[in-house]
Design a protein around this motif. Structure first.
Motif, PDB file in Angstrom:
ATOM      1  N   GLN A 119       0.840  -1.221  -0.021  1.00 27.66           N
ATOM      2  CA  GLN A 119      -0.024  -0.105   0.005  1.00 27.66           C
ATOM      3  C   GLN A 119       0.747   1.392  -0.012  1.00 27.66           C
ATOM      4  OE1 GLN A 119      -2.361  -1.314   3.493  1.00 27.66           O
ATOM      5  NE2 GLN A 119      -4.033  -1.566   2.356  1.00 27.66           N
ATOM      6  N   ASN A 120       1.911   1.271   0.630  1.00 25.13           N
ATOM      7  CA  ASN A 120       2.884   2.542   0.734  1.00 25.13           C
ATOM      8  C   ASN A 120       3.594   2.688  -0.586  1.00 25.13           C
ATOM      9  OD1 ASN A 120       4.361   4.418   2.367  1.00 25.13           O
ATOM     10  ND2 ASN A 120       5.987   3.428   1.972  1.00 25.13           N
ATOM     11  N   ALA A 121       3.889   1.694  -1.409  1.00 23.99           N
ATOM     12  CA  ALA A 121       4.205   1.785  -2.764  1.00 23.99           C
ATOM     13  C   ALA A 121       3.355   2.537  -3.596  1.00 23.99           C
ATOM     14  CB  ALA A 121       4.732   0.358  -3.271  1.00 23.99           C
ATOM     15  N   TYR A 122       1.982   2.337  -3.541  1.00 25.61           N
ATOM     16  CA  TYR A 122       0.992   2.750  -4.200  1.00 25.61           C
ATOM     17  C   TYR A 122       0.705   4.198  -3.818  1.00 25.61           C
ATOM     18  CZ  TYR A 122      -3.667   4.077  -5.789  1.00 25.61           C
ATOM     19  OH  TYR A 122      -4.872   4.772  -6.554  1.00 25.61           O
ATOM     20  N   VAL A 123       0.929   4.387  -2.472  1.00 25.73           N
ATOM     21  CA  VAL A 123       0.559   5.934  -1.979  1.00 25.73           C
ATOM     22  C   VAL A 123       1.738   6.465  -2.412  1.00 25.73           C
ATOM     23  CG1 VAL A 123       0.994   7.327   0.202  1.00 25.73           C
ATOM     24  CG2 VAL A 123      -0.632   5.257   0.037  1.00 25.73           C
ATOM     25  N   ARG A 124       3.198   6.120  -2.507  1.00 24.51           N
ATOM     26  CA  ARG A 124       4.184   6.913  -2.931  1.00 24.51           C
ATOM     27  C   ARG A 124       4.018   7.262  -4.368  1.00 24.51           C
ATOM     28  NH1 ARG A 124      10.096   4.743  -1.709  1.00 24.51           N
ATOM     29  NH2 ARG A 124       9.742   6.001   0.244  1.00 24.51           N
ATOM     30  N   ILE A 125       3.496   6.252  -5.228  1.00 22.99           N
ATOM     31  CA  ILE A 125       3.302   6.811  -6.566  1.00 22.99           C
ATOM     32  C   ILE A 125       2.240   8.039  -6.814  1.00 22.99           C
ATOM     33  CG2 ILE A 125       2.365   5.872  -8.816  1.00 22.99           C
ATOM     34  CD1 ILE A 125       3.472   2.931  -8.148  1.00 22.99           C
ATOM     35  N   ARG A 126       1.055   7.639  -5.977  1.00 17.72           N
ATOM     36  CA  ARG A 126       0.155   8.780  -5.882  1.00 17.72           C
ATOM     37  C   ARG A 126       0.866   9.879  -5.694  1.00 17.72           C
ATOM     38  NH1 ARG A 126      -2.503   8.658  -9.222  1.00 17.72           N
ATOM     39  NH2 ARG A 126      -3.752  10.066  -8.495  1.00 17.72           N
TER      40      ARG A 126
END
Length: 354
Positions: free
Chosen positions: A241-248
């Motif tokens: 989830q943190n990887a997704y948040v970083r991209i956003r």
């Protein structure tokens, strides 16, 4: 039980009240897990069908009367030859076996199911071998499959229990996951609003519990660990989830521009590795059904997140010049979409912030 199965009004009224209370509690847990059912048929739904099941099996020569009970023998099946199955007791009462045969009838004949999968613990393996054999003798061609799973263990490597030795209620466990996730959010991002913190905590907490379970090969016992499953490092839902948040976050900093891609240019090894990893998604998803192994998808998503973090450290995105900038933004966008879609297939949501 016999009175209930015979339709005695007093027993039925008590039963229906118990069912109503149970369903209310179940629904609260289903809502937390974001689980929805198209059809829910409890055991009592099949009561009227049970006498017909027994009579049909007797008439077809599949069952026979033995010592006053109605029994199915499996004399021609070596592993079941000494394991007969009672479908009506001597006192006239029915049992789980009778009900499970009735469920197959209903699912095949009424619902027209061509595949029926039972996700039930390993101790019921013999039971389902017997039930499926009866189904085959009746001529049903549906794919009947028992999907077994392992146990959740405490840190003492014994079946997970409360301190008082009782089973851990699922809803209490989920609520505790959300509380622990909320504490982490309070520490790492205290400026978020209360509602947003609660939403994120639910997404992270519930996702962590689901992922920790689905990450394992389904027949493997695993040790339940709050610290491990809620960690932002390692093979956990919060890490993905943190990887997704970083991209956003990258796209928010860029002003969420529309992607303009003429052609993709990959020069750095980290870019190429990430692109190759993304291309594997279409190959991985069908493999989940081969042996019912969601852990294959979970491990792929972990590898994808690792590849993205390596790319993120090695390749500037917003500060790079064109055409590399657009290519890298496209890689980021596709990575986020695959992470979101892959986690969604596992029943896990992603937050926009953490």
């Amino acid at each position: 039980m016999i009175k209930l199965q015979a339709g005695d009004k007093e027993n039925l009224d008590i039963w229906n009240e118990c069912v109503a209370f149970s369903m209310q509690d179940f629904e609260r847990t289903y809502k937390v897990l974001d689980i929805h059912y198209d059809i829910q048929c409890g055991e009592s739904f099949y009561h009227d069908r049970l006498p017909g099941v027994v009579e049909r099996l007797l008439k077809g020569g599949i069952a026979e009367i033995s010592e006053g009970a109605v029994v199915v023998f499996f004399r021609d099946v070596p592993e079941l030859a000494d394991k007969p199955l009672i479908i009506r007791k001597r006192d006239g009462g029915f049992n789980y076996a009778t009900t499970d045969i009735a469920t197959i009838d209903y699912r095949v004949n009424d619902l027209k199911a061509d595949a029926i999968w039972y996700v039930v613990g390993a101790p019921q393996t013999l039971h389902f071998k017997q039930i499926f054999e009866i189904g085959r003798r009746e001529g049903y061609r549906a794919d009947l499959c028992h999907i077994v799973f392992g146990n959740v263990l405490g840190e003492d490597r014994k079946l997970m229990k409360t301190r008082s030795g009782e089973n851990v209620p699922l809803r209490e466990l989920l609520e505790e996951a959300c509380r622990r996730a909320r504490k982490i959010i309070d520490e790492k991002n205290p400026d978020l609003g209360e509602d947003e913190k609660n939403d994120i905590a639910a997404t992270i907490g519930i996702g962590a519990v689901k992922y920790a379970d689905l990450l394992q090969y389904r027949t493997t016992d695993y040790i339940f660990s709050w610290d491990k499953m809620l960690s932002l490092h390692g093979n956990t839902a919060p890490y993905l989830q943190n990887a997704y948040v970083r991209i956003r976050s990258i796209f928010r900093k860029a002003g969420n521009p529309p992607l303009k891609i003429g052609r993709l240019i990959f020069a750095d090894a980290a870019e190429i590795n990430l692109a190759k990893r993304l291309c594997q998604f279409a190959e991985i998803v069908p493999q989940v059904l081969n042996g019912f192994r969601p852990n294959i998808l979970a491990n792929y998503l972990f590898e994808l997140a690792n590849s993205f973090h390596t790319f993120y450290e090695a390749c500037p995105v917003l500060k790079s010049e064109e055409p590399a900038r657009s290519s890298r933004l496209a890689l980021c966008d596709l990575t986020a979409r695959v992470l979101q879609r892959g986690l969604d297939l596992l029943g896990i949501k992603v937050p926009e912030r953490m």
